[in-house]
Scaffold this motif. Sequence first.
Motif, PDB file in Angstrom:
ATOM      1  N   UNK A 435       0.834  -1.202   0.000  1.00  0.00           N
ATOM      2  CA  UNK A 435       0.000   0.000   0.000  1.00  0.00           C
ATOM      3  C   UNK A 435       0.869   1.253   0.000  1.00  0.00           C
ATOM      4  N   UNK A 436       1.974   1.192   0.719  1.00  0.00           N
ATOM      5  CA  UNK A 436       2.933   2.302   0.701  1.00  0.00           C
ATOM      6  C   UNK A 436       3.432   2.534  -0.730  1.00  0.00           C
ATOM      7  N   UNK A 437       3.711   1.435  -1.421  1.00  0.00           N
ATOM      8  CA  UNK A 437       4.236   1.536  -2.790  1.00  0.00           C
ATOM      9  C   UNK A 437       3.248   2.212  -3.733  1.00  0.00           C
ATOM     10  N   UNK A 438       1.986   1.803  -3.665  1.00  0.00           N
ATOM     11  CA  UNK A 438       1.026   2.329  -4.656  1.00  0.00           C
ATOM     12  C   UNK A 438       0.397   3.660  -4.231  1.00  0.00           C
ATOM     13  N   UNK A 439       0.621   4.053  -2.985  1.00  0.00           N
ATOM     14  CA  UNK A 439       0.030   5.320  -2.537  1.00  0.00           C
ATOM     15  C   UNK A 439       1.122   6.362  -2.325  1.00  0.00           C
ATOM     16  N   UNK A 440       1.782   6.287  -1.176  1.00  0.00           N
ATOM     17  CA  UNK A 440       2.787   7.295  -0.838  1.00  0.00           C
ATOM     18  C   UNK A 440       3.902   7.375  -1.884  1.00  0.00           C
ATOM     19  N   UNK A 441       4.352   6.237  -2.357  1.00  0.00           N
ATOM     20  CA  UNK A 441       5.474   6.221  -3.291  1.00  0.00           C
ATOM     21  C   UNK A 441       5.054   6.546  -4.727  1.00  0.00           C
ATOM     22  N   UNK A 442       3.747   6.732  -4.920  1.00  0.00           N
ATOM     23  CA  UNK A 442       3.253   7.148  -6.236  1.00  0.00           C
ATOM     24  C   UNK A 442       2.707   8.572  -6.162  1.00  0.00           C
ATOM     25  N   UNK A 443       2.986   9.251  -5.078  1.00  0.00           N
ATOM     26  CA  UNK A 443       2.507  10.632  -4.979  1.00  0.00           C
ATOM     27  C   UNK A 443       3.198  11.524  -5.997  1.00  0.00           C
ATOM     28  N   UNK A 444       4.249  11.021  -6.604  1.00  0.00           N
ATOM     29  CA  UNK A 444       4.932  11.769  -7.675  1.00  0.00           C
ATOM     30  C   UNK A 444       4.303  11.470  -9.032  1.00  0.00           C
ATOM     31  N   UNK A 445       3.153  10.824  -9.011  1.00  0.00           N
ATOM     32  CA  UNK A 445       2.491  10.486 -10.271  1.00  0.00           C
ATOM     33  C   UNK A 445       3.191   9.366 -11.016  1.00  0.00           C
ATOM     34  N   UNK A 446       3.992   8.623 -10.300  1.00  0.00           N
ATOM     35  CA  UNK A 446       4.677   7.485 -10.930  1.00  0.00           C
ATOM     36  C   UNK A 446       6.018   7.861 -11.544  1.00  0.00           C
ATOM     37  N   UNK A 447       6.484   9.073 -11.245  1.00  0.00           N
ATOM     38  CA  UNK A 447       7.711   9.548 -11.869  1.00  0.00           C
ATOM     39  C   UNK A 447       8.917   8.668 -11.522  1.00  0.00           C
TER      40      UNK A 447
END
Lengths: 568, 568
Positions: A435-447
């Motif tokens: 969940x950390x990966x797909x939420x917090x770590x994608x707050x950059x829009x997947x950059x």
Amino acid sequence: MPYRAPVPEYEFLLRHVVGFDRVAATDRFAEASEDTVSAILTEAGKMCEEVMAPLQRNGDLHPARLENGVLRTSPGFAEGWKAIAEGGWIGISAPEEHGGMGLPVTLLTAVNEMMSGACLSLELAPLMSMGQIEALEAHASEALKELYLPKLISGEWSGTMNLTEPQAGSDVGALSSKAVPNGDGTYAISGQKIFISWGDNDFSENVCHLVLARLPDGVAGTKGISLFLVPKYIPDETGKPGVANSLKVVSLEHKMGLHGSPTCVMQYDGARGWLVGAEHGGMAAMFTMMNNARLGVGGQGVGAGEGAYQHALAYAGERKQGRTGGTGTIGEHADVRRMLMTMKAELFASRAILMACAGAIDMATATGEAEWGARAALLTPIAKAWGTESGIHVAETAQQVFGGMGFIEESGAAQYYRDVRVTAIYEGTNGIQAMDLVARKMMDGGEAANRLLDEIEAHAEQARGDFPELAGAVWEAAEELREATDWLNAQKDMNDRFAGAVPYLKAFARVLGGHYHLAAALADKEGARAKLAAFYISRLLPEHAGLLAHARAGAADLYALSLEELAA
Amino acid sequence: MPYRAPVPEYEFLLRHVVGFDRVAATDRFAEASEDTVSAILTEAGKMCEEVMAPLQRNGDLHPARLENGVLRTSPGFAEGWKAIAEGGWIGISAPEEHGGMGLPVTLLTAVNEMMSGACLSLELAPLMSMGQIEALEAHASEALKELYLPKLISGEWSGTMNLTEPQAGSDVGALSSKAVPNGDGTYAISGQKIFISWGDNDFSENVCHLVLARLPDGVAGTKGISLFLVPKYIPDETGKPGVANSLKVVSLEHKMGLHGSPTCVMQYDGARGWLVGAEHGGMAAMFTMMNNARLGVGGQGVGAGEGAYQHALAYAGERKQGRTGGTGTIGEHADVRRMLMTMKAELFASRAILMACAGAIDMATATGEAEWGARAALLTPIAKAWGTESGIHVAETAQQVFGGMGFIEESGAAQYYRDVRVTAIYEGTNGIQAMDLVARKMMDGGEAANRLLDEIEAHAEQARGDFPELAGAVWEAAEELREATDWLNAQKDMNDRFAGAVPYLKAFARVLGGHYHLAAALADKEGARAKLAAFYISRLLPEHAGLLAHARAGAADLYALSLEELAA
């Protein structure tokens, strides 16, 4: 159970796969030359083989126990701790001004993994200290640092993390432990904490607890939480352990494995504590500790997997059963060989992910570049969850190689399986990591994810000349992962991401594994590395497709059945 | 740990998914009407819930032990055995002339699975007796049958299987136990046997061992092995247990789980035995026992998985943690819901495979048609290996739902995980099952497999109108499985089949799971069954592709690294 530290594997990985030369080229880590790194890994490996590995069974057969409130550790663990401390292994990455070696986290991670392979339950003790050292270094006052860091780094004292409470596990913000100012700059800490790994021992002079608690004016939830340093013995004016603090180990948990590591229920009754970081700023300090620990726990999974693999390989090479060619052992049977190759290939991939994550942390430290920080942040949940997931399944496979003996404790195969299981659970369950990966770590829009995928694809392009099929497969898989990443990022309802988080993380790990195997193949074009890469890419990488289908399914169908219907 | 027997699930499966009406329509099983079946399942379920489930923790906390050569079973197990025996559950499928119920193996399999979910370690005791009953019925002399079958069926006596020796595990033909004719029609059996489940107990009057041994003129390998019935107490003239035979339990194994089931090392020193079947014909008799037991062990995996699932579901519905909607419990979190749905969907699929296999056995018995026999033979290794594989991973997932508590023994989640692990190992490891599938079960050139795939595709065609996407996915997967099947059959070197045997078996199970879920969807078009089917087919079935890539990779790359290189 003999154990051989995988030093050559690390030397290869650092040199050819994860680009450690970049780390060594920085001013910050200029001392980490290839020779120094080899010497350190060799020395640590020797300690793991000679001192720690012989303790592995002790911890299981003679668990830590509580006798009239006094904690007694497993036979030999005190000597093991001493060897770890005296070797300087607790302070590999700790600041030199306080007695540490100041070396890259990459080395720390490698050494932690090797210690885990030798004796997981003991390794957890220094890992806890390491997290505390890093948290204090980042957030504590100079006075606290001066007093505590040298003792923690030398191993005279040890550290623990006190986060969880019965009603506050994954949801740390629900905790109810209280901290009340004493008026003299210290605080009175009260509450009960559970699942405290190495909450006490009989080999360090003092045990220093980092405890999350809420100040009287702390708001509900995570924003009202502060972090306190609460020592077992309050240091006197000379810095020696003085009077006992108002805290105690209430009981030890009876666990499925990791018996050598005491898991404590801790009670604080107005214990004296010192604030670490800002008031109500406990979560930031906690994340410093946790990120370190998450990478460390990923290493625990890989290490325990390595130990289990070596054990199974030795058995396969000795056990005669059925008609076989070659050595006449079960190691010649195709299905056993498939299991051995799978374990070897998985361990290489997981270890490479660990190293890539650690290397990014080091680059972020050395260069201050945000891109490295983002890379490290992206890879941390993958390193934790996949290191442990693959470690568990390597241990399961290793047990299978033993056949009937695998279920018998005497063989040792069962212990690896029981011990490593917790690594998928603690330090944030693997679901929490995903969940950390797909939420917090994608707050950059997947950059950050897309930048990594760019590198993977560019690398695959370079490899096409030598390995057209393997490179093509990696490129395709990376592209499919990119599409899934974009899909996840396009979901406005976070639950649609969470629904596929775990399979997405696994698919990401599979693609990373393919990438690092391909790099290994390029460095050893005619050799064993290329053959192992071919095995991984043709047999294990294809799993990514099924995982990505699962990752992109969204949340709706998860709730298609009510909890009542699930029970029907 | 409350347990609810999945009787409605079985009623649905029998009625709508596996076509039990065909079995009930035969003369042989005319008594097995829908009402009778429901009554029997309900009665068995009640016994499982009320008598066996409360024993689950006893077996773990108070393992069977050996006191001065006397075996003491876990508290309550004697009463549990008595309830199983008195309910007639040992003899569900045993011949009526000897006191059995003469009912279909389908029912036996369902009841065994429910008993396994309630208390796996105790269930193993009647399972061993059932295997013996079937072997004696098929191969023993009339005199032996008359004497032993009624006692075994009533549970006054119990049965065991003695196959394994230290140097003869998967390779049974390597055994060295000896049988020497006594001149009076009996034989003197000598040797040591290991891993003997329920090798003794303190609740049955007599313990009857079926022992594989070699006669003086027996050739080396499997063709020189004979089977003997060797009772703990030699029956006197009235058929009562008389003098003690020359055999003993030497020791009990210390296992990772299943502590309630004593795993014995047995020593035979000229013990008196009676030949079962022909001299040197032991393997045939053994396979009768084993096939029964393999299906039974598959049911153990599913049963333990069911128990673990129910336990996790109950926890998920109670535990409050984090912000959620609905019930406010963790059961509302997407990732937890994903785990719950996965377990539910997996259990349905595995259970359907068990039932399909059992139904084929019944049809073969009732009709004597070779096609049904071939269907049963094909499905048996899948039912065993997949029932246990999926059971293990359901138990692992269930443990994960518990978070930190899952690793603590008190929660009970760990016990399911530890107990069920052995099911992938004993009664032929899952690797052995997979090799059986791609070798022996393909000696027909894939005819039985292709016939089953024809049915699956035809069924998918029928389902297209209602569920175009789901049906299409199942059809495609079946077709890919067919291609892989053809590929395997085309391999002349058996090692190329063995190399992919395990992933092939898993892919086969995935396709079967999709097929049975689709059948369930058709029977409940707007209901929960169709939603669960959609979940399975969209999220889990896609794994088949990666597995088939692995299955078709051949053996060459498995040997690309030598055992030395694997150790490097």
